[in-house]
Design a protein around this motif. Structure first.
Motif, PDB file in Angstrom:
ATOM      1  N   ALA A  59       0.829  -1.368   0.135  1.00 34.67           N
ATOM      2  CA  ALA A  59       0.086  -0.318   0.017  1.00 34.67           C
ATOM      3  C   ALA A  59       0.603   1.166  -0.042  1.00 34.67           C
ATOM      4  O   ALA A  59       0.397   1.921  -0.764  1.00 34.67           O
ATOM      5  N   CYS A  60       1.984   0.944   0.457  1.00 36.98           N
ATOM      6  CA  CYS A  60       3.058   2.591   0.909  1.00 36.98           C
ATOM      7  C   CYS A  60       3.377   2.755  -0.514  1.00 36.98           C
ATOM      8  O   CYS A  60       3.444   3.753  -0.926  1.00 36.98           O
ATOM      9  N   GLU A  61       3.943   1.583  -0.996  1.00 36.49           N
ATOM     10  CA  GLU A  61       4.430   1.217  -2.442  1.00 36.49           C
ATOM     11  C   GLU A  61       4.015   2.303  -3.485  1.00 36.49           C
ATOM     12  O   GLU A  61       3.661   3.435  -4.282  1.00 36.49           O
ATOM     13  N   SER A  62       2.546   1.549  -3.597  1.00 33.09           N
ATOM     14  CA  SER A  62       1.888   2.227  -4.504  1.00 33.09           C
ATOM     15  C   SER A  62       0.701   3.780  -4.019  1.00 33.09           C
ATOM     16  O   SER A  62       0.886   4.513  -5.339  1.00 33.09           O
ATOM     17  N   SER A 110       3.656   5.736  -5.618  1.00 34.88           N
ATOM     18  CA  SER A 110       3.974   5.667  -6.865  1.00 34.88           C
ATOM     19  C   SER A 110       2.988   7.083  -7.731  1.00 34.88           C
ATOM     20  O   SER A 110       2.973   7.644  -7.974  1.00 34.88           O
ATOM     21  N   ALA A 111       1.124   6.886  -7.041  1.00 34.27           N
ATOM     22  CA  ALA A 111       0.433   7.666  -7.154  1.00 34.27           C
ATOM     23  C   ALA A 111       0.748   9.259  -6.985  1.00 34.27           C
ATOM     24  O   ALA A 111       0.647  10.170  -7.712  1.00 34.27           O
ATOM     25  N   VAL A 117       3.729  10.321  -6.709  1.00 42.13           N
ATOM     26  CA  VAL A 117       4.767  11.064  -8.703  1.00 42.13           C
ATOM     27  C   VAL A 117       3.769  11.178  -9.243  1.00 42.13           C
ATOM     28  O   VAL A 117       4.220  11.902  -9.647  1.00 42.13           O
ATOM     29  N   MET A 118       3.066  10.136  -9.396  1.00 33.92           N
ATOM     30  CA  MET A 118       2.502  10.113 -10.737  1.00 33.92           C
ATOM     31  C   MET A 118       1.703  11.687 -10.451  1.00 33.92           C
ATOM     32  O   MET A 118       1.232  12.346 -11.747  1.00 33.92           O
ATOM     33  N   LEU A 119       0.651  11.814 -10.079  1.00 30.40           N
ATOM     34  CA  LEU A 119      -0.140  13.374  -9.557  1.00 30.40           C
ATOM     35  C   LEU A 119       0.873  14.522  -9.678  1.00 30.40           C
ATOM     36  O   LEU A 119       0.410  15.454 -10.438  1.00 30.40           O
ATOM     37  N   GLY A 120       1.797  14.337  -9.225  1.00 35.33           N
ATOM     38  CA  GLY A 120       2.774  15.874  -9.163  1.00 35.33           C
ATOM     39  C   GLY A 120       3.419  15.185 -10.785  1.00 35.33           C
ATOM     40  O   GLY A 120       3.168  17.085 -10.936  1.00 35.33           O
ATOM     41  N   ASP A 121       3.398  15.004 -11.166  1.00 33.55           N
ATOM     42  CA  ASP A 121       3.991  14.874 -13.198  1.00 33.55           C
ATOM     43  C   ASP A 121       2.710  15.822 -13.480  1.00 33.55           C
ATOM     44  O   ASP A 121       3.163  15.973 -14.342  1.00 33.55           O
ATOM     45  N   PHE A 122       2.265  15.096 -13.333  1.00 32.04           N
ATOM     46  CA  PHE A 122       0.746  15.855 -13.901  1.00 32.04           C
ATOM     47  C   PHE A 122       0.352  16.454 -14.031  1.00 32.04           C
ATOM     48  O   PHE A 122      -0.129  18.156 -14.087  1.00 32.04           O
ATOM     49  N   ALA A 123      -0.005  17.417 -12.425  1.00 30.74           N
ATOM     50  CA  ALA A 123       0.750  18.508 -12.164  1.00 30.74           C
ATOM     51  C   ALA A 123       1.173  19.563 -12.968  1.00 30.74           C
ATOM     52  O   ALA A 123       0.528  21.052 -12.962  1.00 30.74           O
ATOM     53  N   GLY A 124       2.164  18.815 -12.972  1.00 31.14           N
ATOM     54  CA  GLY A 124       3.873  20.309 -13.713  1.00 31.14           C
ATOM     55  C   GLY A 124       3.052  20.517 -14.937  1.00 31.14           C
ATOM     56  O   GLY A 124       3.319  21.301 -15.400  1.00 31.14           O
ATOM     57  N   LEU A 125       2.199  19.844 -15.504  1.00 31.04           N
ATOM     58  CA  LEU A 125       1.737  19.818 -16.894  1.00 31.04           C
ATOM     59  C   LEU A 125       0.630  21.012 -16.916  1.00 31.04           C
ATOM     60  O   LEU A 125       0.157  21.538 -17.997  1.00 31.04           O
ATOM     61  N   LEU A 126      -0.134  21.427 -16.005  1.00 29.47           N
ATOM     62  CA  LEU A 126      -1.347  22.474 -15.618  1.00 29.47           C
ATOM     63  C   LEU A 126      -0.857  23.728 -15.119  1.00 29.47           C
ATOM     64  O   LEU A 126      -0.031  23.014 -14.406  1.00 29.47           O
ATOM     65  N   GLU A 127      -2.244  24.434 -15.516  1.00 33.49           N
ATOM     66  CA  GLU A 127      -1.903  25.604 -14.872  1.00 33.49           C
ATOM     67  C   GLU A 127      -3.594  26.150 -14.018  1.00 33.49           C
ATOM     68  O   GLU A 127      -4.124  24.970 -13.680  1.00 33.49           O
ATOM     69  N   ILE A 147      -5.300  17.141  -4.412  1.00 33.79           N
ATOM     70  CA  ILE A 147      -4.929  15.295  -4.067  1.00 33.79           C
ATOM     71  C   ILE A 147      -3.646  15.065  -4.180  1.00 33.79           C
ATOM     72  O   ILE A 147      -3.881  13.658  -3.353  1.00 33.79           O
ATOM     73  N   ALA A 148      -2.685  15.624  -4.747  1.00 34.61           N
ATOM     74  CA  ALA A 148      -1.992  14.915  -4.244  1.00 34.61           C
ATOM     75  C   ALA A 148      -0.990  14.732  -2.596  1.00 34.61           C
ATOM     76  O   ALA A 148      -0.765  13.617  -2.234  1.00 34.61           O
ATOM     77  N   GLN A 149      -1.294  16.069  -2.441  1.00 34.25           N
ATOM     78  CA  GLN A 149      -1.557  15.836  -0.752  1.00 34.25           C
ATOM     79  C   GLN A 149      -2.035  15.154   0.304  1.00 34.25           C
ATOM     80  O   GLN A 149      -1.311  14.518   1.111  1.00 34.25           O
ATOM     81  N   VAL A 150      -3.098  15.000  -0.030  1.00 32.11           N
ATOM     82  CA  VAL A 150      -4.264  13.678   0.587  1.00 32.11           C
ATOM     83  C   VAL A 150      -3.355  11.979   0.237  1.00 32.11           C
ATOM     84  O   VAL A 150      -3.332  11.532   1.089  1.00 32.11           O
ATOM     85  N   VAL A 151      -2.517  11.686  -0.746  1.00 31.81           N
ATOM     86  CA  VAL A 151      -2.485  10.881  -1.151  1.00 31.81           C
ATOM     87  C   VAL A 151      -1.279  10.416  -0.431  1.00 31.81           C
ATOM     88  O   VAL A 151      -0.673   9.583   0.506  1.00 31.81           O
ATOM     89  N   MET A 152      -0.740  11.393  -0.714  1.00 35.12           N
ATOM     90  CA  MET A 152       0.983  11.378   0.867  1.00 35.12           C
ATOM     91  C   MET A 152       0.103  11.515   1.414  1.00 35.12           C
ATOM     92  O   MET A 152       1.356  11.088   2.666  1.00 35.12           O
ATOM     93  N   LEU A 153      -0.729  12.252   2.451  1.00 29.86           N
ATOM     94  CA  LEU A 153      -0.854  12.131   3.936  1.00 29.86           C
ATOM     95  C   LEU A 153      -1.283  10.453   4.394  1.00 29.86           C
ATOM     96  O   LEU A 153      -1.258  10.295   4.882  1.00 29.86           O
ATOM     97  N   GLY A 154      -2.041   9.848   3.092  1.00 30.58           N
ATOM     98  CA  GLY A 154      -2.268   8.124   3.303  1.00 30.58           C
ATOM     99  C   GLY A 154      -1.277   7.728   3.529  1.00 30.58           C
ATOM    100  O   GLY A 154      -1.557   6.462   4.174  1.00 30.58           O
ATOM    101  N   GLU A 155      -0.136   8.241   2.377  1.00 31.70           N
ATOM    102  CA  GLU A 155       1.563   7.557   2.351  1.00 31.70           C
ATOM    103  C   GLU A 155       2.232   7.307   3.721  1.00 31.70           C
ATOM    104  O   GLU A 155       2.880   6.691   4.493  1.00 31.70           O
ATOM    105  N   LEU A 156       1.877   8.870   4.694  1.00 32.04           N
ATOM    106  CA  LEU A 156       2.873   8.939   5.643  1.00 32.04           C
ATOM    107  C   LEU A 156       2.113   7.730   6.389  1.00 32.04           C
ATOM    108  O   LEU A 156       2.393   7.168   7.337  1.00 32.04           O
ATOM    109  N   ALA A 157       0.681   7.970   7.045  1.00 29.05           N
ATOM    110  CA  ALA A 157      -0.303   7.008   7.767  1.00 29.05           C
ATOM    111  C   ALA A 157       0.196   5.313   7.533  1.00 29.05           C
ATOM    112  O   ALA A 157       0.477   4.703   8.132  1.00 29.05           O
TER     113      ALA A 157
END
Length: 119
Positions: free
Chosen positions: A68-71, A74-75, A77-87, A97-107
């Protein structure tokens, strides 16, 4: 002697100038109801998990948490990469959303630290 005002039979600013106008209005209302109120329909339906993908019940907790932590990592990183393409607002939404996923990863990481390895 009082005068009673009788309203006109026809509305001078009616959107239904033509007979087909009412049909078009009704169709537009149905479309708006369909696309703008799907949440009520979704929330009214009880959630039933899909049986197509299942986790092996014999898998130990440490392995499940590590996966779960690895998943989640990965999510993030993917969200961060995709966010880099948007404005603008879309980028901010994706970063949120990436921050919420990161908080889940920390938990999950903390839960992994708390797991006692059985020997």
């Amino acid at each position: 002697m009082s005068t009673t005002v009788i309203p006109p039979l026809e509305d001078p600013v009616s959107p239904y100038e033509f007979p087909d106008s009412r049909k078009l209005h009704d169709a537009a209302e149905r479309a708006l109801d369909y696309y703008l109120t799907p949440a009520a329909k979704i929330m009214a339906t009880p959630y039933t998990p899909n049986d197509m993908f299942r986790v092996n019940p014999q898998t130990d907790t440490e392995s499940l948490l590590a996966n779960a932590c690895e998943s989640l990592a990965s999510a993030t990183v993917m969200l961060g990469d995709f966010a880099g393409l948007l404005e603008g607002p879309n980028r901010k939404t994706l970063l949120g959303i990436a921050q919420v996923v990161m908080l889940g990863e920390l938990a999950v990481n903390q839960a992994l630290e708390n797991v006692e390895v059985k020997q």
